[in-house]
Every structure is written in structure tokens, then in C-alpha cells.
Design a protein around this motif. Structure first.
Motif, mmCIF file in Angstrom:
data_model
loop_
_atom_site.group_PDB
_atom_site.id
_atom_site.type_symbol
_atom_site.label_atom_id
_atom_site.label_comp_id
_atom_site.label_asym_id
_atom_site.label_seq_id
_atom_site.Cartn_x
_atom_site.Cartn_y
_atom_site.Cartn_z
ATOM 1 N N PRO A 1 0.846 -1.167 -0.045
ATOM 2 C CA PRO A 1 0.004 -0.118 0.210
ATOM 3 C C PRO A 1 0.716 1.270 0.079
ATOM 4 O O PRO A 1 0.366 2.313 -0.735
ATOM 5 C CB PRO A 1 -0.860 -0.064 1.281
ATOM 6 N N VAL A 2 2.009 1.241 0.909
ATOM 7 C CA VAL A 2 2.425 2.482 1.081
ATOM 8 C C VAL A 2 3.360 2.680 -0.093
ATOM 9 O O VAL A 2 3.581 3.614 -0.891
ATOM 10 C CB VAL A 2 3.387 2.695 2.265
ATOM 11 N N TRP B 1 -5.671 1.039 0.361
ATOM 12 C CA TRP B 1 -5.385 2.456 0.392
ATOM 13 C C TRP B 1 -6.404 3.133 1.175
ATOM 14 O O TRP B 1 -6.078 4.314 1.671
ATOM 15 C CB TRP B 1 -5.458 3.053 -1.033
ATOM 16 N N LEU C 1 -5.150 4.176 4.475
ATOM 17 C CA LEU C 1 -4.162 5.189 4.619
ATOM 18 C C LEU C 1 -4.413 6.818 4.774
ATOM 19 O O LEU C 1 -5.295 7.250 4.046
ATOM 20 C CB LEU C 1 -2.915 4.981 3.368
ATOM 21 N N LEU D 1 -4.068 10.464 1.102
ATOM 22 C CA LEU D 1 -4.452 10.067 -0.302
ATOM 23 C C LEU D 1 -4.873 11.027 -1.076
ATOM 24 O O LEU D 1 -4.584 10.827 -2.326
ATOM 25 C CB LEU D 1 -5.535 9.023 0.051
#
Lengths: 515, 79
Positions: free
Chosen positions: A253-254, A278, A281, A284
Motif C-alpha cells: 500500500p505505502v 489504500w 491510509l 491519499l
């Protein structure tokens, strides 16, 4: 990245690739239109379209030099990489059939497919070569590949598809790709996709407004290229538009979000697990603001995730639906006046779609029916005899059930087949049950889907132990893990005294799911 | 009536026609002016926005593209 003036604005106009050609012609055309534009970008290497085109020539000739002839099968067992793309387009340009293999499969699963497809050569790398012991291989990190693919490599393949395809050039209805997809009986079957079917789906996608992929776009190619969605809708569409593809071979994801930001990605071709990850997080908004278009396919995107991402970033995620057997896209919310959460949208241009009841009649509005489709993108049946394909009128039954709302937007409700979708990968309960049932302490087993927040669905095994046997959940999982790809293994095991059975003695899955 | 909304468009773009109809309706509701701008004569706008049209610009800032979300546009104009 070199910017080119590109006068061919819409790659979907009649000047675009005709469906009679060879899929590798897409690379040749991209090289003519935008020779210096970055074609594929990886952390360590970037190739332009003209460089990729020359590489495809050399690899095609090199594969022929290995004694392979038109129609022979070449397996590709590689992570997402420039070498994958070179092997894929090279095989097709040389008139060979590409058989992309899932890198998560175990040796025995891969062996079954290599034997079934009667593969003559496997293009792989050192880290994966252990899965194909005793088979002829070319390692992309070995000396032989360097000689083939290197700058002083071989001349173009003898039967390379020409600029203007001649009657003898490979392409059209010839088999291009064999993609294994598990059948209801558990054993994977090779879906036969012709050049015509693959190119037809790209032509159909190109008729969507707004453009799915435009020449100036930078497309994130993180979905596996061994899957039809990453292969044709991702890599194929990028080549068709002569856009730029950013390759990544695993989704983190990161890291992947950073890649989107750093490479100025405009198009994300994604799947639900990516968007789910995502959506958790922070920050975004800044990254998503750079996106022109984000699409999701391979499995249903939870409506809540879609809403959350739209709320956080203002970006609409357009959802699509398709199958390996249809090369792959059938519907998308890009074709709906307003994308509705939970909907798979409407058929793309060139795809006819009907919802039929058990007796083969079209259902009334709001009633669910099996999705039956017709179009040039439909496959040629399963390997080797072409069975299981479209009927005489060209209609193919997908096995999926949907209903249409009063506006004509489609919603998937169920799969006629009982497959479990783990991160977009098909898991057939029967195959997993057959493996678990070989454990000496297992009397009976049934495998069902359970919702999973990250992978969409996960595999649960309901096990009846043999009387007096000692059996733990870990034993069952370890037994499966030794024989099946990880995504097929149960993530939870429930021990039960008995399983419900239907009148014919089959485990009644419907009653298990209700319970 | 102040022009607060500009729709960047290209001829023959059916999404542009849809967007203009929606913007017309919402701006009339709120008593806000709007205009359509064909970008085909402007190389700079073409280079940046050709693949994004229709692009909805509110108060000089890009607000959205492809499709008009009535709620989102109302919120931007009421804010």
C-alpha cells in the motif's frame, strides 16, 4: 520521460489496430507513433517503445531459434517485468502461443498446466525455475537470454507480423494466449484466446468515452501480468495507446502509493484489495489528485470502500466486470451516466449482454438472470478441443448472475458456480476439498467462502474428523499449504460433527452458507 | 450574474453535452453564471486537458472531470 507530439489523438478510430492483426503489432505501431516515449518503467530499467519493439523482435527470433514453431506453446513464469512483456509480445510476434503462469502456484499445479498445454519451453528466472524442474527453460537472468535479448541479438523472427498483415502473418483467429482458469470440476482449464479476441476487447475499451488509456497517460501496472486483466486490459491497452506503463511486481500500500506519486501515474488499473488497503491510509488526497482515471475489476469492490475513497479524495473509482474467457472486460460503470456504488455498470461498446432465466428467456426488469454475452472478444473455447465456448450464435454463458435496475445498470448477485474469489483469484472449493480430503484424519470436508476485509473473500474449511483421530486446524492448513497455492489455502478451519447433505448425497453448500 | 463555472469541452464529446446540461441546471438553481469553453483552439489547454474533458472549473480551480456530481458542485458553489 520524452514528450512526443502525437497527432493520432484517438487510438480507437478506424486508423487504430484492426482486429485481424497480431497482438504484438500494438508494440510495432506504438514504436512508429511514439518511438522515444517511455513504454515500460521499472525501478531499475526503462525502455522506450522503439527499444521494446526491437527487443520483441529479438526475443521472437530467439524463441524460434530454440526450435519452436508456429502454434507451439511457450510458458511465461515471471513477475511483472520488462522481460515478461518482451517474452509475451515476442512469442506472439513469432506466431507462438503464450501461456502465462501464476507465480503463486506450487510445482505440482504448474506441472499440470505445462503437461496439459504441452509446453515446449518455459521462460522464467532463477528464483522460480525450481517450480519447473526437468522442463526446457530459458532464464531471463541467464547468459542465453542476454544473448537473445541483448543489443546484438538475433534478426527479426522469420514469420514476424508485418506492418500490413499478409494472409500468412500470424494473428487473427489463431490462438495467441492460453490462460488457465479453474473449471467447476476443480482441474484448471486453458481458455483459448485468439489474437482477434484480445484485440477486439482493446478496440471495445477504446470506444469508451472518456478514454480508458490515452497516449499521454502513465498507467500503473501492478496487477499480475499472468492474469488476463493485467495482461490485456493493462499491458495491452497501454501498448495500444502508446502510453507509458509503470511496472510493479507486488502491491504494497505505502510503496505503491509512493510509486503513483513519484512516477506521476494518471491511470490506476486496480483490484479491490488495493483500494481497500489504500482507503486505510492517510494523505491519499494529494496523490489521488494526480489521477485521471481509477478503475477496479477482478472482484466486487465493496460499496463502502468506494464511498470512503470518494469522500477522502474526490476520485470516483469506476468498477468493471469481466472474465478470462472474454479477454476480459464486459461491463463498466464508465458506460453508465452516473456510476452507482455496487454496480458493475453497463456493457462496453461491442459487447451484447442478456440476462436469462433457467429456461433461456430474458428476465423481467429487476429480476436476476445469468449473464450471457456475445462479442468479438469471446474466447475460442477451452484447450485443446474448443469445448465450453460460445454457442452457434456466438452467445457465451458466463455462469454469473446479475440483475438490471430500472436505469439499466447491472448488479452482480451471485455466481452460479460456487467459486471463492480471494483477492480476485478464483478458488474452486472442489479442488481444495479434494486436497484436504487426502489427509488421513479427515472424514469429510466442505470448503466455503467467508467475507474477508482485505481479500474480499477467504477460504474456510469445515472438517469432520475421523472418529478417534487427533487433528488440529494447523494440521489441516499445513496439509493444504504443502499442496496448493497460498491463496487457495483455508485461512480458518471449523470442526463439525457432520455436514448437511442434499438428496443426492452432495454437501449442501447453500445450507452451509446460511448457517 | 458572476460567471463562476467554466466547462472545458471539445466538439463531438457527448460527456461534454451531458456536463453542460447538468451545469446549466445547477447554476440556474443557485443563480450563478457559467460558460462553456471549447479548448480545441488553445494548444496549452489541449496539451493539459484534452483527455480529461469535460473539465469543470469553479472559481478558477479545477473542480471535477468526466461527469458532474450535482451534490459536489452544489457544495462547491454554496461554500
Amino acid at each position: 520521460m520524452t514528450e512526443e507530439s502525437d497527432t493520432t489523438r484517438d487510438p480507437g478510430t478506424p486508423a487504430g489496430p484492426g482486429s485481424a492483426g497480431n497482438v504484438a503489432d500494438l508494440v510495432r505501431r506504438a514504436a512508429a507513433r511514439a518511438p522515444h516515449r517511455a513504454a515500460l518503467v521499472t525501478p531499475t530499467r526503462t525502455v522506450s517503445w522503439s527499444e521494446l519493439d526491437a527487443l520483441v523482435d529479438r526475443v521472437g527470433a530467439g524463441l524460434q531459434g530454440k526450435g519452436l514453431h508456429r502454434g507451439d506453446r511457450v510458458a511465461i513464469l515471471l513477475p511483472n517485468s520488462i522481460d515478461f512483456a518482451a517474452a509475451y509480445f515476442g512469442a506472439l510476434r513469432a506466431g507462438l502461443v503464450a501461456v502465462p503462469l501464476n507465480t503463486a502456484y506450487t510445482s505440482s499445479e504448474i506441472d499440470y498446466q505445462l503437461t496439459d498445454a504441452d509446453v515446449g519451453l518455459v521462460v522464467t528466472d532463477e528464483s522460480l525455475a525450481g517450480c519447473v524442474a526437468d522442463r526446457p527453460t530459458v532464464l531471463v537472468d541467464g547468459a542465453e537470454w542476454a544473448a537473445i535479448a541483448g543489443p546484438s541479438g538475433a534478426a527479426p523472427p522469420a514469420v514476424a507480423a508485418a506492418e500490413a498483415p499478409t494472409a500468412d502473418a500470424p494473428g487473427g483467429d489463431e490462438l495467441a494466449v492460453l490462460l488457465y482458469t479453474s473449471g467447476t470440476t476443480g482441474r484448471p482449464k486453458g481458455a483459448m484466446l485468439s489474437h482477434r479476441a484480445l484485440l477486439a476487447n482493446l478496440d471495445q475499451l477504446a470506444r469508451i468515452e472518456p478514454s480508458v488509456v490515452a497516449p499521454d497517460d502513465v498507467v500503473l501496472l501492478v496487477l499480475p501480468l499472468f492474469h488476463v486483466y493485467g495482461l490485456n486490459a493493462g499491458l495491452g491497452m497501454t501498448a495500444r495507446a502508446a502510453a507509458t506503463g509503470v511496472l510493479a511486481n507486488r502491491f504494497d500500500p505505502v510503496e505503491t502509493l509512493a510509486l503513483v506519486r513519484d512516477q506521476k501515474v494518471t491511470n490506476v488499473i486496480g483490484a479491490p484489495p488495493m483500494y481497500v488497503a489504500w482507503s486505510m491510509l492517510p494523505g491519499l488526497d494529494g496523490v489521488f489528485r494526480g489521477l485521471r482515471l481509477a478503475v477496479s475489476g477482478a472482484a466486487p469492490l465493496p460499496a463502502a470502500v468506494m464511498a470512503q475513497l470518494e469522500e477522502a479524495t474526490g476520485t470516483v473509482i469506476y468498477e468493471g466486470y469481466g472474465l478470462t474467457e472474454t479477454a476480459p472486460v464486459l461491463t463498466t460503470t464508465l458506460c453508465s451516466p452516473q456510476p452507482k456504488p455496487g454496480s458493475i455498470g453497463r456493457p462496453i461498446p461491442g459487447v451484447e449482454l442478456r440476462l436469462l432465466d433457467d429456461s433461456g428467456r430474458e428476465v423481467d426488469e429487476d429480476d436476476p438472470g445469468e449473464i450471457v454475452v456475445r462479442g468479438d472478444n469471446v474466447f475460442s473455447g477451452y484447450w485443446p478441443d474448443g469445448s465450453g465456448g460460445a454457442d452457434a450464435e456466438g452467445w457465451f454463458r458466463t455462469g454469473d448472475v446479475a440483475y438490471a435496475d430500472p436505469d439499466g445498470d447491472l448488479f452482480l448477485v451471485d455466481r452460479v458456480r460456487e467459486l471463492i474469489l480471494v483477492s480476485g483469484f478464483n478458488v474452486y472449493p472442489r479442488e481444495v476439498e479434494d486436497v484436504i480430503a487426502t489427509h488421513p484424519a479427515v472424514a469429510e470436508v466442505a470448503v466455503v467462502a467467508v467475507p474477508h476485509p482485505y481479500t474480499g473473500e477467504a477460504v474456510r474449511a469445515l472438517v469432520v474428523p475421523r472418529p478417534g483421530a487427533q487433528l488440529s486446524a494447523d494440521d489441516v492448513i499445513a496439509h493444504a499449504a504443502a499442496r496448493l497455492a497460498r491463496f487457495k489455502c483455508p485461512t480458518s478451519v471449523e470442526f463439525v460433527d457432520e455436514l448437511p447433505h442434499s438428496a443426492t448425497g452432495k454437501v449442501a453448500k447453500g445450507r452451509l452458507r446460511e448457517g | 450574474m458572476t460567471t463562476r463555472v467554466v466547462v472545458l469541452s471539445k466538439p463531438g464529446c457527448h460527456l461534454c453535452a451531458d456536463a453542460c446540461a447538468a451545469v446549466e441546471r445547477i447554476t440556474a438553481e443557485l443563480g450563478v453564471g457559467w460558460q462553456e469553453q471549447d479548448i480545441t483552439g488553445d494548444p496549452e489547454l489541449m496539451a493539459r486537458w484534452a483527455e480529461y474533458v469535460p473539465v469543470i472549473v469553479v472559481d478558477g480551480e479545477v473542480h471535477d472531470w468526466f461527469r458532474v456530481s450535482a451534490d459536489k458542485l452544489r457544495a462547491a458553489l454554496s461554500g
